[in-house]
Design a protein around this motif. Structure first.
Motif, mmCIF file in Angstrom:
data_model
loop_
_atom_site.group_PDB
_atom_site.id
_atom_site.type_symbol
_atom_site.label_atom_id
_atom_site.label_comp_id
_atom_site.label_asym_id
_atom_site.label_seq_id
_atom_site.Cartn_x
_atom_site.Cartn_y
_atom_site.Cartn_z
ATOM 1 N N GLY A 155 0.775 -1.231 0.000
ATOM 2 C CA GLY A 155 0.000 0.000 0.000
ATOM 3 C C GLY A 155 0.809 1.286 0.000
ATOM 4 O O GLY A 155 1.995 1.305 0.356
ATOM 5 N N GLU A 156 0.139 2.375 -0.382
ATOM 6 C CA GLU A 156 0.763 3.700 -0.415
ATOM 7 C C GLU A 156 -0.177 4.736 0.199
ATOM 8 O O GLU A 156 -1.400 4.625 0.080
ATOM 9 N N MET A 157 0.424 5.722 0.824
ATOM 10 C CA MET A 157 -0.331 6.879 1.302
ATOM 11 C C MET A 157 0.028 8.067 0.421
ATOM 12 O O MET A 157 1.215 8.403 0.254
ATOM 13 N N LEU A 158 -0.970 8.686 -0.184
ATOM 14 C CA LEU A 158 -0.781 9.809 -1.095
ATOM 15 C C LEU A 158 -1.242 11.072 -0.380
ATOM 16 O O LEU A 158 -2.421 11.202 -0.034
ATOM 17 N N VAL A 159 -0.328 12.001 -0.163
ATOM 18 C CA VAL A 159 -0.591 13.158 0.687
ATOM 19 C C VAL A 159 -0.322 14.456 -0.074
ATOM 20 O O VAL A 159 0.668 14.565 -0.801
ATOM 21 N N GLN B 65 9.591 9.419 8.977
ATOM 22 C CA GLN B 65 9.789 8.573 10.162
ATOM 23 C C GLN B 65 8.824 7.400 10.187
ATOM 24 O O GLN B 65 9.108 6.358 10.767
ATOM 25 N N THR B 66 7.680 7.570 9.529
ATOM 26 C CA THR B 66 6.627 6.555 9.568
ATOM 27 C C THR B 66 6.717 5.556 8.419
ATOM 28 O O THR B 66 6.459 4.360 8.614
ATOM 29 N N PHE B 67 7.102 6.041 7.240
ATOM 30 C CA PHE B 67 7.088 5.192 6.047
ATOM 31 C C PHE B 67 8.491 4.840 5.580
ATOM 32 O O PHE B 67 9.436 5.605 5.766
ATOM 33 N N ARG B 68 8.587 3.689 4.961
ATOM 34 C CA ARG B 68 9.883 3.171 4.502
ATOM 35 C C ARG B 68 10.511 4.078 3.447
ATOM 36 O O ARG B 68 11.713 4.316 3.462
ATOM 37 N N HIS B 69 9.688 4.579 2.524
ATOM 38 C CA HIS B 69 10.215 5.408 1.435
ATOM 39 C C HIS B 69 9.190 6.484 1.092
ATOM 40 O O HIS B 69 8.006 6.185 0.939
ATOM 41 N N VAL B 70 9.650 7.724 0.988
ATOM 42 C CA VAL B 70 8.762 8.848 0.688
ATOM 43 C C VAL B 70 9.320 9.633 -0.492
ATOM 44 O O VAL B 70 10.460 10.096 -0.464
ATOM 45 N N GLU B 71 8.516 9.762 -1.546
ATOM 46 C CA GLU B 71 8.874 10.599 -2.694
ATOM 47 C C GLU B 71 8.086 11.902 -2.583
ATOM 48 O O GLU B 71 6.945 11.904 -2.120
ATOM 49 N N SER B 72 8.686 12.990 -3.012
ATOM 50 C CA SER B 72 7.995 14.274 -2.922
ATOM 51 C C SER B 72 7.935 14.958 -4.283
ATOM 52 O O SER B 72 8.745 14.692 -5.170
ATOM 53 N N ALA B 73 6.936 15.828 -4.433
ATOM 54 C CA ALA B 73 6.762 16.592 -5.665
ATOM 55 C C ALA B 73 6.112 17.919 -5.302
ATOM 56 O O ALA B 73 5.733 18.152 -4.144
ATOM 57 N N PHE B 74 5.990 18.793 -6.299
ATOM 58 C CA PHE B 74 5.427 20.116 -6.070
ATOM 59 C C PHE B 74 4.472 20.447 -7.202
ATOM 60 O O PHE B 74 4.802 20.248 -8.386
ATOM 61 N N GLU B 75 3.270 20.911 -6.859
ATOM 62 C CA GLU B 75 2.288 21.314 -7.869
ATOM 63 C C GLU B 75 2.003 22.804 -7.729
ATOM 64 O O GLU B 75 1.330 23.235 -6.801
ATOM 65 N N PRO B 76 2.537 23.627 -8.662
ATOM 66 C CA PRO B 76 2.364 25.076 -8.566
ATOM 67 C C PRO B 76 0.982 25.563 -8.997
ATOM 68 O O PRO B 76 0.546 26.639 -8.578
ATOM 69 N N ILE B 77 0.272 24.761 -9.825
ATOM 70 C CA ILE B 77 -1.008 25.229 -10.354
ATOM 71 C C ILE B 77 -2.119 24.791 -9.402
ATOM 72 O O ILE B 77 -2.884 23.849 -9.645
ATOM 73 N N ASN B 78 -2.174 25.461 -8.287
ATOM 74 C CA ASN B 78 -3.179 25.217 -7.254
ATOM 75 C C ASN B 78 -3.166 26.436 -6.337
ATOM 76 O O ASN B 78 -2.189 27.176 -6.294
ATOM 77 N N VAL B 79 -4.261 26.654 -5.617
ATOM 78 C CA VAL B 79 -4.332 27.799 -4.703
ATOM 79 C C VAL B 79 -4.557 27.282 -3.285
ATOM 80 O O VAL B 79 -5.640 26.812 -2.954
ATOM 81 N N PRO C 253 -0.173 26.831 -3.944
ATOM 82 C CA PRO C 253 0.629 25.734 -4.485
ATOM 83 C C PRO C 253 0.802 24.642 -3.435
ATOM 84 O O PRO C 253 0.860 24.925 -2.235
ATOM 85 N N ALA C 254 0.883 23.408 -3.885
ATOM 86 C CA ALA C 254 0.865 22.291 -2.938
ATOM 87 C C ALA C 254 2.098 21.403 -3.079
ATOM 88 O O ALA C 254 2.671 21.252 -4.153
ATOM 89 N N ARG C 255 2.464 20.813 -1.954
ATOM 90 C CA ARG C 255 3.513 19.797 -1.904
ATOM 91 C C ARG C 255 2.825 18.437 -1.852
ATOM 92 O O ARG C 255 1.818 18.247 -1.147
ATOM 93 N N LEU C 256 3.381 17.481 -2.615
ATOM 94 C CA LEU C 256 2.816 16.148 -2.655
ATOM 95 C C LEU C 256 3.832 15.151 -2.122
ATOM 96 O O LEU C 256 5.046 15.285 -2.358
ATOM 97 N N TYR C 257 3.336 14.150 -1.396
ATOM 98 C CA TYR C 257 4.183 13.113 -0.843
ATOM 99 C C TYR C 257 3.580 11.746 -1.154
ATOM 100 O O TYR C 257 2.389 11.510 -0.916
ATOM 101 N N PHE C 258 4.401 10.871 -1.714
ATOM 102 C CA PHE C 258 3.968 9.534 -2.074
ATOM 103 C C PHE C 258 4.716 8.563 -1.147
ATOM 104 O O PHE C 258 5.924 8.371 -1.302
ATOM 105 N N CYS C 259 3.988 8.008 -0.195
ATOM 106 C CA CYS C 259 4.598 7.281 0.909
ATOM 107 C C CYS C 259 4.372 5.776 0.753
ATOM 108 O O CYS C 259 3.224 5.307 0.714
ATOM 109 N N HIS C 260 5.463 5.031 0.671
ATOM 110 C CA HIS C 260 5.399 3.594 0.456
ATOM 111 C C HIS C 260 5.597 2.854 1.772
ATOM 112 O O HIS C 260 6.516 3.160 2.532
ATOM 113 N N LYS C 261 4.745 1.883 2.012
ATOM 114 C CA LYS C 261 4.836 1.129 3.243
ATOM 115 C C LYS C 261 6.083 0.248 3.240
ATOM 116 O O LYS C 261 6.755 0.086 4.222
#
Length: 200
Positions: A159-163, A176-190, A192-200
Motif C-alpha cells: 500500500g501507499e499513502m498519497l498526501v 519517520q513513519t514510512f519506509r520510502h517517501v517521494e515528494s513533488a510540487f504542484e504550482p497550479i493550485n491555490v 501551491p501544494a507539496r505532494l508526498y507519495f509514501c510507500h509502506k
C-alpha cells in the motif's frame, strides 16, 4: 457488492454551490481546510498518478470536503472496489451524502484516527491507498502521529499513502513513519501544494 458502470457516477452538482459551501467552511475553520477553494484538477491528477486502478480494491480518503478528489477517484475506480471517505465536518458529510450516489462509496462522519475500526466495520481488507489532504501542520502533534501510524498499519503490504499539503512541516513525520517517501510540487493550485507519495 453491486457492480456499477464507471460512467454512471452522479453528475457533478452546480459548481457555484460547491465553491460557496467550501468557502463558507473555510472562513469557519481556516485551520482545518487551509485553502479557500477546492483542489485544482492539476493537483488531483498528479496526486492520483501512482494509483493502479485495475489492482486497487480499497481506497480511503481523509477529509473529502465537497468531493473534488472523491469524484475523480470514483470516475476511475474499479467496479468491484470500495472508496471509504472519512470526514469530520457535518456539512460536508451531508453534502456528499446528497450529491453522490454510488454503491462503491462509503461515507463516514468521524476522524481519520479511526481508519482501522472503520475498515473492520465495513468488513473491508487492508487499504491499497490512503489519500490525505488533512492539514497535518496545524493539528496537534499527537493527533498527527496517531493518524499517520494508524494509516501505516491500515495499509496492505504493497500500500501507499498519497498526501498533499500546503506546508512542508509534515515531511519529517512521514519519513519517520514510512519506509520510502517521494515528494513533488504542484504550482497550479491555490495555494501551491507539496505532494508526498509514501510507500509502506
Amino acid at each position: 457488492m453491486a457492480v456499477q458502470d464507471r460512467s454512471s457516477v452522479a453528475a457533478s452538482p452546480d459548481r457555484r454551490s460547491q465553491l460557496s459551501l467550501f468557502a463558507r467552511n473555510f472562513f469557519k475553520h481556516p485551520r482545518m481546510l487551509g485553502s479557500i477553494i477546492p483542489s485544482s484538477s492539476f493537483l488531483v491528477r498528479r496526486l492520483l498518478e501512482p494509483v493502479d486502478w485495475e489492482r486497487a480494491r480499497v481506497i480511503v480518503e481523509y477529509g473529502p470536503g465537497v468531493g473534488t478528489i472523491t469524484r475523480s477517484i470514483l470516475e476511475r475506480l474499479h467496479p468491484e472496489a470500495t472508496l471509504l471517505v472519512i470526514e469530520t465536518n457535518e456539512e460536508f458529510v451531508d453534502y456528499l451524502s446528497r450529491s453522490l450516489s454510488d454503491p462503491r462509496l462509503k461515507i463516514v462522519a468521524g476522524s481519520a484516527e479511526t481508519i482501522k475500526s472503520e475498515l473492520q466495520h465495513f468488513q473491508l481488507p487492508a487499504a491499497d491507498y490512503v489519500v490525505a489532504g488533512l492539514p497535518f501542520s496545524t493539528m496537534p502533534a499527537m493527533v498527527c502521529e496517531s493518524i499517520l501510524k494508524g494509516s501505516h498499519e491500515a495499509l496492505a503490504p504493497h500500500g501507499e499513502m498519497l498526501v498533499y499539503q500546503f506546508s512542508p512541516k509534515v515531511s519529517s513525520s512521514l519519513r519517520q513513519t514510512f519506509r520510502h517517501v517521494e515528494s513533488a510540487f504542484e504550482p497550479i493550485n491555490v495555494p501551491p501544494a507539496r505532494l508526498y507519495f509514501c510507500h509502506k
